[in-house]
Design a protein around this motif. Structure first.
Motif, PDB file in Angstrom:
ATOM      1  N   THR A  45      -3.203 -23.125 -38.811  1.00 48.87           N
ATOM      2  CA  THR A  45      -3.830 -24.450 -38.888  1.00 48.87           C
ATOM      3  C   THR A  45      -4.340 -24.928 -37.524  1.00 48.87           C
ATOM      4  O   THR A  45      -3.539 -25.237 -36.627  1.00 48.87           O
ATOM      5  N   ASP A  69      -3.977 -15.779 -39.940  1.00 46.74           N
ATOM      6  CA  ASP A  69      -2.872 -15.474 -40.835  1.00 46.74           C
ATOM      7  C   ASP A  69      -2.319 -14.098 -40.431  1.00 46.74           C
ATOM      8  O   ASP A  69      -3.087 -13.129 -40.361  1.00 46.74           O
ATOM      9  N   GLY A  97       6.989 -16.662 -40.990  1.00 46.72           N
ATOM     10  CA  GLY A  97       7.643 -16.092 -42.166  1.00 46.72           C
ATOM     11  C   GLY A  97       7.617 -17.089 -43.308  1.00 46.72           C
ATOM     12  O   GLY A  97       7.575 -18.307 -43.089  1.00 46.72           O
ATOM     13  N   TRP A 191      20.965 -19.015 -39.289  1.00 49.81           N
ATOM     14  CA  TRP A 191      21.506 -19.599 -40.525  1.00 49.81           C
ATOM     15  C   TRP A 191      20.643 -20.820 -40.772  1.00 49.81           C
ATOM     16  O   TRP A 191      19.456 -20.777 -40.451  1.00 49.81           O
ATOM     17  N   PHE A 193      18.561 -24.126 -40.212  1.00 47.56           N
ATOM     18  CA  PHE A 193      18.002 -25.033 -39.201  1.00 47.56           C
ATOM     19  C   PHE A 193      17.030 -25.978 -39.902  1.00 47.56           C
ATOM     20  O   PHE A 193      16.363 -25.572 -40.859  1.00 47.56           O
ATOM     21  N   THR A 198      13.081 -25.351 -44.859  1.00 48.40           N
ATOM     22  CA  THR A 198      14.392 -25.660 -45.443  1.00 48.40           C
ATOM     23  C   THR A 198      14.523 -27.138 -45.857  1.00 48.40           C
ATOM     24  O   THR A 198      15.573 -27.554 -46.346  1.00 48.40           O
TER      25      THR A 198
HETATM   26  N1  LIG Z   1      14.668 -22.660 -40.935  1.00 46.55           N
HETATM   27  C1  LIG Z   1      15.698 -21.880 -41.166  1.00 46.55           C
HETATM   28  O1  LIG Z   1      16.789 -22.351 -41.469  1.00 46.55           O
HETATM   29  C2  LIG Z   1      15.553 -20.384 -41.076  1.00 46.55           C
HETATM   30  C3  LIG Z   1      16.695 -19.597 -41.303  1.00 46.55           C
HETATM   31  C4  LIG Z   1      16.583 -18.212 -41.206  1.00 46.55           C
HETATM   32  C5  LIG Z   1      15.382 -17.634 -40.845  1.00 46.55           C
HETATM   33  N2  LIG Z   1      14.272 -18.436 -40.638  1.00 46.55           N
HETATM   34  C6  LIG Z   1      13.027 -17.762 -40.261  1.00 46.55           C
HETATM   35  O2  LIG Z   1      12.460 -18.393 -39.142  1.00 46.55           O
HETATM   36  C7  LIG Z   1      11.043 -18.270 -39.180  1.00 46.55           C
HETATM   37  C8  LIG Z   1      10.414 -19.636 -38.995  1.00 46.55           C
HETATM   38  O3  LIG Z   1      10.862 -20.462 -40.041  1.00 46.55           O
HETATM   39  P1  LIG Z   1      10.718 -22.039 -40.030  1.00 46.55           P
HETATM   40  O4  LIG Z   1      11.863 -22.540 -40.820  1.00 46.55           O
HETATM   41  O5  LIG Z   1      10.497 -22.535 -38.660  1.00 46.55           O
HETATM   42  O6  LIG Z   1       9.391 -22.185 -40.915  1.00 46.55           O
HETATM   43  P2  LIG Z   1       8.315 -23.367 -40.999  1.00 46.55           P
HETATM   44  O7  LIG Z   1       8.903 -24.653 -40.575  1.00 46.55           O
HETATM   45  O8  LIG Z   1       7.751 -23.246 -42.381  1.00 46.55           O
HETATM   46  O9  LIG Z   1       7.203 -22.941 -39.932  1.00 46.55           O
HETATM   47  C9  LIG Z   1       6.468 -21.779 -40.164  1.00 46.55           C
HETATM   48  C10 LIG Z   1       5.460 -21.611 -39.041  1.00 46.55           C
HETATM   49  O10 LIG Z   1       4.773 -20.387 -39.291  1.00 46.55           O
HETATM   50  C11 LIG Z   1       3.385 -20.619 -39.506  1.00 46.55           C
HETATM   51  N3  LIG Z   1       2.973 -19.661 -40.539  1.00 46.55           N
HETATM   52  C12 LIG Z   1       3.419 -19.560 -41.809  1.00 46.55           C
HETATM   53  N4  LIG Z   1       2.822 -18.550 -42.428  1.00 46.55           N
HETATM   54  C13 LIG Z   1       1.985 -17.981 -41.527  1.00 46.55           C
HETATM   55  C14 LIG Z   1       1.090 -16.896 -41.583  1.00 46.55           C
HETATM   56  N5  LIG Z   1       0.925 -16.179 -42.696  1.00 46.55           N
HETATM   57  N6  LIG Z   1       0.386 -16.580 -40.471  1.00 46.55           N
HETATM   58  C15 LIG Z   1       0.527 -17.297 -39.321  1.00 46.55           C
HETATM   59  N7  LIG Z   1       1.363 -18.335 -39.220  1.00 46.55           N
HETATM   60  C16 LIG Z   1       2.077 -18.679 -40.315  1.00 46.55           C
HETATM   61  C17 LIG Z   1       3.301 -22.089 -39.911  1.00 46.55           C
HETATM   62  O11 LIG Z   1       2.060 -22.706 -39.572  1.00 46.55           O
HETATM   63  P3  LIG Z   1       0.811 -22.669 -40.615  1.00 46.55           P
HETATM   64  O12 LIG Z   1       1.374 -22.979 -41.976  1.00 46.55           O
HETATM   65  O13 LIG Z   1      -0.139 -23.677 -40.094  1.00 46.55           O
HETATM   66  O14 LIG Z   1       0.284 -21.273 -40.516  1.00 46.55           O
HETATM   67  C18 LIG Z   1       4.398 -22.680 -39.019  1.00 46.55           C
HETATM   68  O15 LIG Z   1       3.932 -22.849 -37.704  1.00 46.55           O
HETATM   69  C19 LIG Z   1      10.716 -17.603 -40.504  1.00 46.55           C
HETATM   70  O16 LIG Z   1      10.502 -16.229 -40.293  1.00 46.55           O
HETATM   71  C20 LIG Z   1      11.965 -17.827 -41.334  1.00 46.55           C
HETATM   72  O17 LIG Z   1      12.138 -16.834 -42.303  1.00 46.55           O
HETATM   73  C21 LIG Z   1      14.332 -19.773 -40.752  1.00 46.55           C
END
Ligand SMILES: NC(=O)c1ccc[n+]([C@@H]2O[C@H](COP(=O)([O-])OP(=O)(O)OC[C@H]3O[C@@H](n4cnc5c(N)ncnc54)[C@H](OP(=O)(O)O)[C@@H]3O)[C@@H](O)[C@H]2O)c1
Length: 257
Positions: A45, A69, A97, A191, A193, A198
């Motif tokens: 974005t 992407d 992710g 875990w 966050f 989430t």
């Molecule tokens: N939050 C948790 O508790 C948690 C726990 C375990 C693991 N994780 C892992 O941590 C990572 C980040 O998670 P988050 O919770 O911070 O997610 P989030 O808040 O949904 O943020 C995702 C980020 O990735 C970007 N994004 C999503 N799809 C994309 C794509 N196809 N290409 C490029 N950019 C993309 C989004 O921006 P745009 O949508 O603008 O592209 C945003 O900047 C992930 O891999 C997730 O599996 C998170």
């Protein structure tokens, strides 16, 4: 007198973070800039990238943005190349992710493709791109954002869990393959966050109670606690660590019951 405190700063380094505009990626990219790194922000974005770049300019390092992407990693690579950034990549974080929490029997092929190509395929080919630059210098740091779900069984969605386990194994295999080029590759397994990923789950009080009851530290994580591990893994302080997954999980994965 010998000094034993290693360097945690990232001055003079160029760090790229995918999914850098929200949640965990934003925290890591911000901490990197604060630690002195030039940062390349990648997400889909444009408006969020622009806002994030403005925010990070307070740290006085160079901030670059690339919209794209990670499923179309070739387009991202092309855009990075067009920027003609003087330095090459020192640190690469595969953070972007997604999860689609369908029951296993309902998973569609379209969902499968989307999760696999975002969480796994994009991460692999972007890692390959970054590693080529690191190999030339004989030094580099790659960090994969996996999940507790890649290590223990959770009710988070089977395809997501499979991709996160794959990142842990990719971390080990590439550490073996690239160690002699000075490339260190490690993973972080978070875990819970508080992020947009989430948000809905964490609004459910019963669910949060359940999570916290399985967490020795009795709370969910705070984003700076995760960013600190990323800075450590990106810095010289962790130079003898490779192929590992550090679970930033309040102790959740040691829970035996
Ligand atoms: N939050 C948790 O508790 C948690 C726990 C375990 C693991 N994780 C892992 O941590 C990572 C980040 O998670 P988050 O919770 O911070 O997610 P989030 O808040 O949904 O943020 C995702 C980020 O990735 C970007 N994004 C999503 N799809 C994309 C794509 N196809 N290409 C490029 N950019 C993309 C989004 O921006 P745009 O949508 O603008 O592209 C945003 O900047 C992930 O891999 C997730 O599996 C998170």
């Amino acid at each position: 007198m010998e000094h034993y405190l290693p360097s945690f700063h990232l001055k003079g380094k160029l760090a790229a973070v995918t999914g850098a505009t929200r949640g965990i990626g934003k925290a890591i990219a911000s901490a990197f800039a604060e630690a002195g790194a030039d940062v390349l922000l990648i997400s889909r974005t444009d408006s969020d990238l622009k806002e994030m770049k403005e925010e990070l300019q307070q740290y006085g390092t160079n901030i670059y943005t690339v919209s794209g992407d990670v499923q179309h990693y070739d387009e991202i690579i092309e855009k990075i190349e067009q920027k003609k950034i003087e330095s090459s990549i020192d640190i690469w974080v595969n953070n972007a992710g997604i999860n689609i929490r369908s029951a296993a029997e309902d998973v569609t092929e379209e969902e499968w493709e989307q999760i696999i190509s975002t969480n796994m395929k994009g991460a692999f080919f972007l890692t390959q791109y970054a590693a080529r630059q690191m190999k030339e210098k004989g030094y580099g740091k790659i960090i994969n954002i996996s999940s507790v779900a890649g290590h223990v069984a959770l009710r988070t969605g089977v395809v997501y869990a499979m991709t996160k386990a794959a990142l842990i194994q990719m971390t080990k295999t590439l550490a073996l393959e690239w160690g002699n080029h000075g490339i260190r590759i490690n993973a972080i397994g978070p875990w819970y966050f508080p992020t947009t990923l989430t948000e809905k789950l964490l609004q459910d009080e019963e669910y949060v109670k359940d999570i916290v009851s399985r967490t020795p530290l009795r709370r969910i994580g705070k984003l700076p606690e995760l960013a600190g591990t990323a800075v450590f893994l990106a810095s010289e302080a962790s130079d003898y660590i490779t192929g590992q997954t550090i679970f930033v999980d309040g102790g959740m994965t040691i829970y035996g019951f």
